[in-house]
Design an enzyme around this catalytic site. Structure first.
Site, PDB file in Angstrom:
ATOM      1  N   ASP A 311      34.465 112.961  -3.616  1.00  0.00           N
ATOM      2  CA  ASP A 311      34.868 111.868  -4.778  1.00  0.00           C
ATOM      3  C   ASP A 311      36.598 111.864  -3.880  1.00  0.00           C
ATOM      4  OD1 ASP A 311      35.439 110.052  -6.319  1.00  0.00           O
ATOM      5  OD2 ASP A 311      34.612 111.518  -7.788  1.00  0.00           O
ATOM      6  N   GLU A 379      33.274 108.979  -1.688  1.00  0.00           N
ATOM      7  CA  GLU A 379      33.315 107.705  -2.675  1.00  0.00           C
ATOM      8  C   GLU A 379      35.003 107.329  -2.162  1.00  0.00           C
ATOM      9  OE1 GLU A 379      35.863 106.255  -5.641  1.00  0.00           O
ATOM     10  OE2 GLU A 379      36.572 108.444  -5.133  1.00  0.00           O
TER      11      GLU A 379
END
Length: 681
Positions: A311, A379
């Site tokens: 992420d 992400e």
């Protein structure tokens, strides 16, 4: 003379039990009396005949015959020719089998891997299931509910952050990457969860945010005290403290607003943070930091984890020159909001993809066992350009992520057929050749689709992601159409706007929706839980849960959906129409999805050779299933999705008019004769 007598003796049948040099060793022979008048078959006269000159017609084959007699028969043409024919037939058969095997291997397309075959189910662990009555979801609770995931025909579980951390920013400020936060359980409970997941044939993906740590992390404490190699583990820069104000190095801003620099009284310098001040950014230009992160990756892979979602990766590096970032409005005097700057120096810097590729290489070290490939997702939200997102796939000969997570469907401000078409087409056309797409409509920090677009569109949105090529990703509760909370009062420090999509999972209509047996839950249960929950929808033939199960089963069992071409047919403000087809199959699926009000679509007007009638394979309105529709007037009601099944005389991707309208990720053809896939189409 003695030698010749010995040879004759070896050719005579000793009926009292001889030492057998033929096929059977030491075979016991039943004693019988030998007629003294019976002629010895090996002795036709008083003259001894050498065994080479014996007439085979005199002696018949018998069990246990010695080698010399056997050779008399094996050298005969009828035996020799038969032997040679059988030998060459066996050789030819083996060569044919090897050739067919090699041909199948060469012609067969690459098999889909586990992260391509099944949807991915994303769990926010604090809200999924509470096992110890403290009001917080935990790892044991996830283990208790694995059968629910299996019943959805899903085999991949994605769990968001559960590392030891503070409550800031939903526990994304990690204090120890190798420890489970006590609120979720223990390391032993995690190991039990991994074992249970694998025992049930599932795979486990974990969230990992390498960009920053908590300011309580031991690395930061050592860094602020300039201890050894940890001195440069974070991004420090001189800044001047004047009373209660600080003269900052530049105008860089935090994602949450205001300066991304924070003065530290211990070190007397400012440290950089892209997010909250409690989350200092790691210095990824330091090789020791990169190695620390890779050691953490190895730690969890060694625990049996099957993949990672990395992420916030676009924030890994910042420019070293520390120039001010350009303002969106050059005339604006005071700039405090993140959106008021162009983030040219703090996101997607040169070298960032090299770091991600090193993560990929680390994971590949654990992917060498058959069936143990380790998945890597990244992400990449809010990219200014779709081309930037596609860079996370890597290059033709340098692998990076298996796919960057596709948030574009979640960022639509208005739901319409045209907008859905634009998002799908943009991803498919820009995706590098041979790569694999993915689709998601929700997540922990995203307004649930039922609240964003309305309850009427829950089913058609699920039908969309489960009938497009690629991997669908389902956020917990989307399978039953859960909605956002309307309000949430908590005593912890959070960004309140992202709380509403994290309400506890609604399992049944008992107290606390079956999420917890405690007196209080960390977030309130949504008020609609008594009529909207898993147990109620199990008994309803027309529920979103039942439709999700049917759609996921269809995707799993139909080559048209898992391997077929995607061909765009039509879109307008309400409806988007596309076809899934595969070489070798004369039937196709045509999806008619309505994201607006009731509409009638004339598919015959497309002049593509559609039959006059088609059957409804599946519909979001159960009463329509199995019905036959006329393709010149297909009615799609508000929020309805139809999967039409029919034959096509000529597949669209072979037609010149659809050359740019048909796309495929992993090319394959089907042979009904051999019941195999091949790629020499």
């Amino acid at each position: 003379m003695a030698k010749e007598e010995s040879k004759k003796d070896s050719l005579r049948m000793n009926m009292k039990g001889c030492t057998n040099n033929g096929f059977v060793q030491n075979e016991p022979v039943i004693e019988r009396e030998i007629d003294s008048n019976q002629a010895d078959p090996l002795k036709t006269s008083d003259v001894d005949i050498p065994f080479q000159e014996l007439d085979p017609t005199i002696i018949k084959p018998y069990a246990g015959m010695p080698k010399e007699v056997l050779l008399l028969y094996s050298s005969q043409a009828r035996y020799r020719v038969t032997r040679e024919i059988l030998f060459w037939l066996i050789i030819a058969s083996v060569l044919v089998l090897i050739g067919v095997t090699i041909a199948i291997i060469i012609l067969s397309p690459k098999c889909l891997d586990w992260w391509q075959i099944s949807p991915i189910y994303q769990i926010y662990p604090r809200s999924f299931k509470d096992s110890n009555q403290d009001g917080n979801g935990d790892l044991k609770g996830i283990k208790e509910k694995l059968d629910h995931i299996i019943n959805l025909n899903i085999k991949n579980v994605w769990i968001t952050s559960f590392y030891k951390s503070s409550v800031k920013d939903f526990r994304y400020g990690v204090e120890d990457f190798r420890e489970i936060d006590p609120i979720f359980g223990t390391m032993r409970e995690f190991e039990n969860l991994v074992a249970a997941i694998h025992d049930k044939g599932l795979k486990l993906i974990l969230d990992f945010i390498p960009n920053h740590t908590s300011d309580n992390h031991i690395w930061f404490q050592l860094s602020r005290n300039r201890t050894g190699k940890y001195t440069d583990y974070y991004i420090w820069h001189n800044c001047t403290r004047e009373g209660n104000s600080t003269k900052l190095p530049n105008n860089w801003l935090s994602v949450y607003g205001n300066s991304s620099w924070q003065y530290d009284d211990v070190r007397n310098q400012c440290y950089f943070h892209q997010f909250t001040k409690e989350q200092p950014d790691l210095n990824f230009r330091n090789p020791d930091v990169q190695e620390e992160i890779k050691e953490i990756i190895r730690f969890w892979l060694g625990k049996g984890v099957d993949g990672f979602s990395f992420d916030a990766v676009k924030f890994l590096l910042e420019a070293t020159h520390l120039r001010n970032e350009p303002q969106v409005d050059k005339n604006q005097i005071l700039v405090t909001n993140y959106s008021e700057l162009y983030h040219d120096y703090t996101t997607t810097q040169i070298g960032m993809h090299d770091i991600l590729r090193s993560f990929r290489q680390t994971m590949d070290q654990f992917s060498r066992e058959p069936g143990r490939y380790r998945f890597m997702g990244t992400e990449a939200r809010n990219q200014e350009d779709i081309e930037e997102t596609m860079m996370y796939y890597g290059e033709p000969f340098v692998q990076e992520a298996d796919f960057p997570f596709n948030f574009y469907l979640t960022e639509m401000n208005v739901l319409s057929g045209t907008k859905v078409f634009e998002v799908v087409e943009s991803w498919m056309k820009n995706m590098p050749e041979g790569k694999w797409p993915n689709w998601m409509i929700g997540g922990p920090d995203i307004v649930r689709s039922s609240s964003r677009y309305g309850k009427d569109y829950v089913n058609v949105m699920n039908m969309l992601i489960l009938t497009l090529p690629g991997t669908p990703i389902t956020y917990y509760g989307e399978e039953i159409g859960m909605e956002n909370l309307l309000k949430a009062d908590v005593n912890e420090s959070y960004d309140i706007t992202t709380l509403f999509s994290k309400s506890p999972m609604q399992w049944d209509n008992s107290s606390n929706a079956g999420f917890s047996e405690g007196n209080q839950t960390w977030l309130p249960i949504n008020t609609d839980y008594q009529v909207l929950n898993v147990e109620v929808q199990k008994t309803q033939a027309t529920s979103p849960l039942k439709l999700y199960q049917e759609l996921s089963a269809l995707r799993l069992n139909e080559l048209l959906l898992s391997r077929g071409w995607l061909c765009y047919l039509w879109h307008d403000a309400n409806v988007v129409v596309y076809m899934r087809e595969l070489d070798g199959l004369d039937r196709v699926f045509t999806m008619v999805l309505n994201f607006g009000d009731t509409a009638v679509v004339n598919l015959q007007a497309l002049s593509i050779g559609l039959p006059e009638k088609a059957s409804i394979k599946l519909s979001t309105i159960p009463t329509d299933r199995g019905e036959t529709v006329t393709t010149n007037a297909v009615t799609a009601r508000k929020g309805e999705g139809l999967i039409l099944e029919h034959k096509m005389p000529k597949l669209l991707h072979h037609q010149e008019a659809f050359k740019d309208k048909c796309l495929v990720s992993s090319k394959a053809c089907y042979s009904s004769f051999l019941n195999i896939l091949y790629d020499a189409c």
